[in-house]
Design a protein around this motif. Structure first.
Motif, PDB file in Angstrom:
ATOM      1  N   THR A 283       0.817  -1.212   0.000  1.00 50.73           N
ATOM      2  CA  THR A 283       0.000   0.000   0.000  1.00 50.73           C
ATOM      3  C   THR A 283       0.854   1.266   0.000  1.00 50.73           C
ATOM      4  OG1 THR A 283      -1.758  -1.167   1.116  1.00 50.73           O
ATOM      5  CG2 THR A 283      -1.777   1.235   1.306  1.00 50.73           C
TER       6      THR A 283
ATOM      7  N   GLY B 162      -4.575   1.528  -1.157  1.00 50.05           N
ATOM      8  CA  GLY B 162      -4.379   0.115  -0.841  1.00 50.05           C
ATOM      9  C   GLY B 162      -5.032  -0.764  -1.896  1.00 50.05           C
ATOM     10  N   SER B 163      -6.050  -0.218  -2.574  1.00 49.87           N
ATOM     11  CA  SER B 163      -6.754  -1.003  -3.596  1.00 49.87           C
ATOM     12  C   SER B 163      -6.111  -0.827  -4.971  1.00 49.87           C
ATOM     13  CB  SER B 163      -8.227  -0.567  -3.675  1.00 49.87           C
ATOM     14  OG  SER B 163      -8.856  -0.740  -2.433  1.00 49.87           O
TER      15      SER B 163
ATOM     16  N   SER C 204      -0.206  -0.823 -13.637  1.00 47.59           N
ATOM     17  CA  SER C 204       0.221  -2.017 -12.904  1.00 47.59           C
ATOM     18  C   SER C 204       1.167  -2.890 -13.735  1.00 47.59           C
ATOM     19  CB  SER C 204      -0.987  -2.807 -12.418  1.00 47.59           C
ATOM     20  OG  SER C 204      -1.560  -3.521 -13.459  1.00 47.59           O
TER      21      SER C 204
ATOM     22  N   ARG D  79       5.673  -8.065 -13.927  1.00 45.85           N
ATOM     23  CA  ARG D  79       4.671  -9.052 -13.489  1.00 45.85           C
ATOM     24  C   ARG D  79       4.445  -8.966 -11.976  1.00 45.85           C
ATOM     25  NH1 ARG D  79       1.138 -10.633 -16.485  1.00 45.85           N
ATOM     26  NH2 ARG D  79       0.944 -12.701 -15.582  1.00 45.85           N
TER      27      ARG D  79
ATOM     28  N   ASN E  73      -3.116 -14.152  -1.942  1.00 41.26           N
ATOM     29  CA  ASN E  73      -4.150 -15.191  -1.866  1.00 41.26           C
ATOM     30  C   ASN E  73      -3.982 -16.042  -0.611  1.00 41.26           C
ATOM     31  OD1 ASN E  73      -5.558 -14.377  -4.131  1.00 41.26           O
ATOM     32  ND2 ASN E  73      -4.433 -15.720  -5.528  1.00 41.26           N
TER      33      ASN E  73
ATOM     34  N   ARG F 261      -5.194 -13.781   2.365  1.00 35.79           N
ATOM     35  CA  ARG F 261      -6.668 -13.696   2.374  1.00 35.79           C
ATOM     36  C   ARG F 261      -7.281 -14.930   3.044  1.00 35.79           C
ATOM     37  NH1 ARG F 261      -7.260 -10.635  -3.559  1.00 35.79           N
ATOM     38  NH2 ARG F 261      -6.657  -8.610  -2.701  1.00 35.79           N
TER      39      ARG F 261
ATOM     40  N   GLU G 260      -5.976  -6.493   3.150  1.00 35.42           N
ATOM     41  CA  GLU G 260      -5.902  -7.546   2.123  1.00 35.42           C
ATOM     42  C   GLU G 260      -7.087  -7.510   1.162  1.00 35.42           C
ATOM     43  OE1 GLU G 260      -2.861  -7.472   3.503  1.00 35.42           O
ATOM     44  OE2 GLU G 260      -2.709  -9.231   2.225  1.00 35.42           O
ATOM     45  N   GLY G 261      -7.607  -6.312   0.958  1.00 34.50           N
ATOM     46  CA  GLY G 261      -8.686  -6.148  -0.013  1.00 34.50           C
ATOM     47  C   GLY G 261     -10.018  -5.931   0.677  1.00 34.50           C
TER      48      GLY G 261
ATOM     49  N   ARG H 203     -13.149 -11.209 -11.477  1.00 29.23           N
ATOM     50  CA  ARG H 203     -11.881 -11.444 -12.205  1.00 29.23           C
ATOM     51  C   ARG H 203     -11.592 -12.942 -12.267  1.00 29.23           C
ATOM     52  NH1 ARG H 203      -8.766  -8.739  -9.051  1.00 29.23           N
ATOM     53  NH2 ARG H 203      -8.283  -6.847 -10.199  1.00 29.23           N
TER      54      ARG H 203
ATOM     55  N   LYS I 117     -11.172 -14.730 -15.723  1.00 26.53           N
ATOM     56  CA  LYS I 117      -9.837 -15.185 -16.155  1.00 26.53           C
ATOM     57  C   LYS I 117      -9.643 -16.680 -16.018  1.00 26.53           C
ATOM     58  CE  LYS I 117      -5.974 -13.809 -16.312  1.00 26.53           C
ATOM     59  NZ  LYS I 117      -4.586 -13.617 -15.986  1.00 26.53           N
TER      60      LYS I 117
HETATM   61  C1  MFK Z   1      -4.086  -6.670  10.518  1.00 25.83           C
HETATM   62  C2  MFK Z   1      -3.659  -5.263  10.684  1.00 25.83           C
HETATM   63  C3  MFK Z   1      -3.654  -4.458   9.490  1.00 25.83           C
HETATM   64  C4  MFK Z   1      -3.222  -3.056   9.722  1.00 25.83           C
HETATM   65  C5  MFK Z   1      -4.010  -2.041   9.036  1.00 25.83           C
HETATM   66  C6  MFK Z   1      -4.136  -2.249   7.580  1.00 25.83           C
HETATM   67  C7  MFK Z   1      -5.031  -1.248   6.930  1.00 25.83           C
HETATM   68  C8  MFK Z   1      -5.160  -1.450   5.441  1.00 25.83           C
HETATM   69  C9  MFK Z   1      -3.853  -1.633   4.733  1.00 25.83           C
HETATM   70  C10 MFK Z   1      -4.030  -1.999   3.330  1.00 25.83           C
HETATM   71  O1  MFK Z   1      -3.965  -1.174   2.493  1.00 25.83           O
HETATM   72  S1  MFK Z   1      -4.317  -3.627   2.953  1.00 25.83           S
HETATM   73  C11 MFK Z   1      -4.494  -3.585   1.207  1.00 25.83           C
HETATM   74  C12 MFK Z   1      -3.780  -4.702   0.651  1.00 25.83           C
HETATM   75  N1  MFK Z   1      -3.948  -4.635  -0.775  1.00 25.83           N
HETATM   76  C13 MFK Z   1      -4.623  -5.524  -1.456  1.00 25.83           C
HETATM   77  O2  MFK Z   1      -5.140  -6.497  -0.964  1.00 25.83           O
HETATM   78  C14 MFK Z   1      -4.751  -5.257  -2.900  1.00 25.83           C
HETATM   79  C15 MFK Z   1      -6.165  -4.845  -3.216  1.00 25.83           C
HETATM   80  N2  MFK Z   1      -6.324  -4.580  -4.625  1.00 25.83           N
HETATM   81  C16 MFK Z   1      -6.519  -5.567  -5.501  1.00 25.83           C
HETATM   82  O3  MFK Z   1      -6.552  -6.731  -5.173  1.00 25.83           O
HETATM   83  C17 MFK Z   1      -6.728  -5.125  -6.910  1.00 25.83           C
HETATM   84  O4  MFK Z   1      -7.772  -5.871  -7.438  1.00 25.83           O
HETATM   85  C18 MFK Z   1      -5.471  -5.304  -7.792  1.00 25.83           C
HETATM   86  C19 MFK Z   1      -4.293  -4.655  -7.121  1.00 25.83           C
HETATM   87  C20 MFK Z   1      -5.150  -6.756  -8.058  1.00 25.83           C
HETATM   88  C21 MFK Z   1      -5.801  -4.589  -9.078  1.00 25.83           C
HETATM   89  O5  MFK Z   1      -4.636  -4.459  -9.860  1.00 25.83           O
HETATM   90  P1  MFK Z   1      -4.729  -4.352 -11.440  1.00 25.83           P
HETATM   91  O6  MFK Z   1      -3.346  -4.448 -11.975  1.00 25.83           O
HETATM   92  O7  MFK Z   1      -5.572  -3.192 -11.828  1.00 25.83           O
HETATM   93  O8  MFK Z   1      -5.524  -5.701 -11.780  1.00 25.83           O
HETATM   94  P2  MFK Z   1      -5.595  -6.540 -13.097  1.00 25.83           P
HETATM   95  O9  MFK Z   1      -5.046  -5.814 -14.273  1.00 25.83           O
HETATM   96  O10 MFK Z   1      -6.971  -7.062 -13.179  1.00 25.83           O
HETATM   97  O11 MFK Z   1      -4.665  -7.791 -12.761  1.00 25.83           O
HETATM   98  C22 MFK Z   1      -3.293  -7.814 -13.001  1.00 25.83           C
HETATM   99  C23 MFK Z   1      -2.875  -9.270 -13.039  1.00 25.83           C
HETATM  100  O12 MFK Z   1      -2.906  -9.810 -11.702  1.00 25.83           O
HETATM  101  C24 MFK Z   1      -3.811 -10.154 -13.846  1.00 25.83           C
HETATM  102  O13 MFK Z   1      -3.025 -11.201 -14.393  1.00 25.83           O
HETATM  103  P3  MFK Z   1      -2.547 -11.158 -15.933  1.00 25.83           P
HETATM  104  O14 MFK Z   1      -1.604 -10.003 -16.030  1.00 25.83           O
HETATM  105  O15 MFK Z   1      -1.901 -12.485 -16.136  1.00 25.83           O
HETATM  106  O16 MFK Z   1      -3.767 -10.932 -16.752  1.00 25.83           O
HETATM  107  C25 MFK Z   1      -4.734 -10.715 -12.789  1.00 25.83           C
HETATM  108  O17 MFK Z   1      -5.348 -11.911 -13.164  1.00 25.83           O
HETATM  109  C26 MFK Z   1      -3.745 -10.950 -11.660  1.00 25.83           C
HETATM  110  N3  MFK Z   1      -4.429 -10.988 -10.369  1.00 25.83           N
HETATM  111  C27 MFK Z   1      -5.009  -9.972  -9.733  1.00 25.83           C
HETATM  112  N4  MFK Z   1      -5.506 -10.379  -8.554  1.00 25.83           N
HETATM  113  C28 MFK Z   1      -5.234 -11.702  -8.469  1.00 25.83           C
HETATM  114  C29 MFK Z   1      -4.538 -12.096  -9.626  1.00 25.83           C
HETATM  115  N5  MFK Z   1      -4.120 -13.347  -9.823  1.00 25.83           N
HETATM  116  C30 MFK Z   1      -4.395 -14.247  -8.869  1.00 25.83           C
HETATM  117  N6  MFK Z   1      -5.049 -13.942  -7.723  1.00 25.83           N
HETATM  118  C31 MFK Z   1      -5.496 -12.696  -7.500  1.00 25.83           C
HETATM  119  N7  MFK Z   1      -6.126 -12.421  -6.352  1.00 25.83           N
END
Ligand code: MFK
Length: 609
Positions: free
Chosen positions: A174, A179-180, A250, A304, A314, A317, A447-448, A459, A463
């Motif tokens: 993040t 974060g998203s 990205s 990548r 994953n 999550r 984590e999303g 997605r 995909k």
């Molecule tokens: C416990 C204490 C915690 C303390 C406080 C924490 C507060 C909050 C802190 C945070 O900010 S946590 C946030 C953590 N971040 C995340 O969980 C990320 C959230 N965002 C996403 O998951 C978005 O959907 C994503 C970053 C993936 C969007 O990125 P893109 O580049 O616009 O997505 P795109 O173009 O659809 O996907 C790019 C590639 O990644 C694709 O593959 P290809 O290039 O081969 O086509 C997707 O298929 C792949 N992909 C994306 N998500 C995937 C995945 N592949 C497998 N599994 C997934 N989950």
């Protein structure tokens, strides 16, 4: 002169007291693993209410503190943590809380064993589960993408049972941009000119084995980095070419391995700007970091980064989902014990019909979530041991965001209800109860978020073509349900699955915005329907064996709710939503709002065309 004094709630052995967990494991563990796993869990179930709970309380009572300068003005950025936090690290290593998943003593069942332990550990651990989640995700990432050096070094440490060797990992994704929306990451990676660089490049770690050669230096700010006390991290950055250019979005991001400290134990060109002042999870040091040339090593192909770090995410999550359901169970255990102690209006709470109804509904939600989460865990174990079919892998990909998003929302709702079950005591800090709610709230954010994961479910469907395998999995489970007492529920689930199957092409026909607007109700509908099938299949299994069938009660109650009330978010619906959400005036050309039924009919007509 005190008159009435209320006894606090008490907890016993958290494995033995958890009949639902024992049912799940009894069904899923192979016979050859069951005895050893159950013995370990029984011992651990006692430990989590003894020393682990005490260290967790100590960590909660002594929040981490950032010391940025020494008395003489030198920048040190030291994070002081509680003794309890350090002890939880030691115990995590000794108990193999990450290691079990990689030793694979029980093959694919290793993940069942490991996550059952984590589930017992979580509520006592003051969120030590967060560093463990990232550690496990990092280990898996190295297993999948790392070279031999990372495997011999970092992976061996992340999966060690020796507290002296054990490392935890951070995941620094993040930035201030979000974060998203990770694609807006601003951190830059500059290649190290190995010929001219003596400092940081190709340097060996303090044990000479763990550290890999760094080939880049990172510059940028990371806005939320949890467990900053970790020894390593995976992060994303944009590689700059010799002319200083980068690829935007990205697809310009690459994955990097960073070790946080140099051989002398100093932060490795990293500054800790401040610790976050969070609503909950306050024992966990979450920091803002500045990378000022941190040596880093490229992992996987350049560009990548996002799909590569998805391997880690994953896994985290799944941790999120396990911790959510563990929190639900802990709240219930406390509320249930209290109900047997607390007398009001001349009767124990446990004798008050409305209170019993409230706890019963919490138990239904908990058990449904438990079956869902351990189904994901079972599939993860099969996938990692190479025995999952292609369809099972697709189902795992889709169920991971579904389990995360559903259980996170439910654990917040459940924690709120549990506090209420204690009346005023639930609102008073030193009972420890408010922490249940404060700590739960992060689970639907980190984590999303729920919405990001709803879109991730789309997605996964798009995909990985995972929708048909999921529906086939539901159908397969229902095929086994032959008991006459379960046929109404079987029909309900079949109808719900059919409604979801017909929804998707209709929503696709309505366009991307319709699909996105309806993604959350669709994801919840899919999760609830899948959970119903899991519960009903288990109910069938229990009834067929004769004797008690506790899951049949849960399955029947689960199926009484509307399982999949999806939203057909056509243009008219979305225009109304904008008016409601943003208090906008109706655009003069806005089409008249239609009922869902009409919208569905129009969408269906279009789909036929
Ligand atoms: C416990 C204490 C915690 C303390 C406080 C924490 C507060 C909050 C802190 C945070 O900010 S946590 C946030 C953590 N971040 C995340 O969980 C990320 C959230 N965002 C996403 O998951 C978005 O959907 C994503 C970053 C993936 C969007 O990125 P893109 O580049 O616009 O997505 P795109 O173009 O659809 O996907 C790019 C590639 O990644 C694709 O593959 P290809 O290039 O081969 O086509 C997707 O298929 C792949 N992909 C994306 N998500 C995937 C995945 N592949 C497998 N599994 C997934 N989950």
């Amino acid at each position: 002169m005190p008159g009435f004094l209320q006894d606090p709630p008490q907890l016993g052995n958290q494995y033995l007291a958890d009949s639902a967990l024992r049912r799940v494991l009894g069904r899923k563990l192979p016979a050859e693993a069951a005895a050893a796993v159950e013995t370990d869990l029984e011992r651990f179930g006692q430990r989590v209410v003894e020393d682990i709970a005490q260290w967790g309380d100590d960590a909660s009572a002594h929040e981490p503190r950032l010391v940025q300068f020494d008395p003489w003005g030198r920048r040190i950025d030291r994070i002081d943590v509680a003794r309890g936090w350090t002890e939880l690290d030691r115990i995590s290593a000794e108990e193999g809380l990450v290691a079990i998943g990689y030793e694979r003593t029980h093959g694919p069942a290793a993940r069942l064993h490991q996550f059952a332990k984590l589930y017992l550990f979580g509520p006592a651990s003051a969120t030590y589960t967060c560093p463990l989640a990232m550690t496990d995700g990092a280990a898996r990432l190295i297993e999948v993408l790392g070279d031999d050096e990372l495997k011999r070094g970092a992976l061996a440490r992340l999966t060690s049972r020796d507290p002296e060797k054990f490392w935890t990992s951070g995941q620094w994704m993040t930035e201030r941009t979000g974060g998203s929306d990770v694609g807006r990451t601003e951190t830059i990676a500059r290649a190290i000119d190995k010929a001219s660089s003596g400092n940081g490049a190709a340097k060996r770690g303090n044990d000479g084995a763990a550290r890999g050669a760094a080939d880049y230096r990172l510059f940028g700010d990371k806005w939320f980095t949890s467990a900053t006390t970790a020894q390593m991290a995976f992060t994303l950055a944009r590689i700059e070419d010799a002319a200083g250019n980068t690829v935007p979005g990205s697809r310009g991001l690459s994955l990097f391995y960073v070790e946080t400290r140099d051989a002398a134990g100093r932060l490795n060109q990293i500054e800790v700007l401040r610790l976050k002042d969070k609503l909950g999870t306050r024992s966990l040091p979450t920091a803002e970091l500045r990378l000022i040339g941190a040596p880093a090593r490229l992992v996987g192909e350049p560009g990548r980064g996002v799909p590569n770090i998805a391997t880690l995410v994953n896994v985290t999550r799944v941790y999120n989902a396990v911790c959510s359901v563990a929190g639900m169970r802990r709240g219930l255990a406390l509320a249930r014990d209290y109900a047997r102690r607390r007398e009001v209006f001349g009767k124990l709470l446990a004798e008050q019909p409305l209170h019993v109804e409230t706890l019963a509904q919490l138990e239904v939600e908990f058990q449904a979530a438990l079956w869902l989460v351990f189904r994901v865990v079972e599939l993860l174990g099969r996938d990692e041991c190479g025995v999952a079919s292609e369809d099972e892998r697709a189902v795992l990909r889709l169920l991971t965001p579904l389990a995360k998003l559903y259980t996170a929302r439910q654990t917040v709702a459940s924690a709120s209800e549990v506090l209420e079950a204690f009346g005023g005591a639930g609102y008073v800090e030193d009972t420890g109860l408010p922490r249940l709610l404060r700590d739960a709230q992060v689970l639907s954010i980190w984590e999303g978020t729920t919405n990001v994961l709803s879109l991730d479910a789309l997605r996964a469907i798009d995909k990985e073509q995972s929708f048909e395998p999921l529906l086939a999995d539901i159908a397969r489970q229902l095929e086994r349900v032959a008991h006459p007492q379960l046929q109404n529920e079987r029909r309900t689930i079949e109808q719900s699955a059919a409604a979801l199957a017909s929804y998707l092409p209709q929503a696709v026909g309505d366009g991307l915005e319709a699909l996105q607007a309806g993604a959350r109700s669709f994801a919840f509908g899919l999760a609830r329907t899948y959970m119903a099938a899991l519960l009903l299949e288990q109910a069938q299994w229990e009834l067929a064996r004769g004797g008690e069938a506790p899951t049949a009660i849960v399955a029947r109650r689960w199926c009484r709710q509307a399982l999949a009330p999806v939203i057909m978010a056509d243009a008219a619906h979305r225009a109304d939503s904008r008016r409601l959400a943003l208090d906008e005036a109706a655009p003069s050309s806005a089409p008249p709002a239609a009922s869902n039924g009409n919208a569905a009919r129009r969408a269906a007509d279009r789909a036929k065309v």
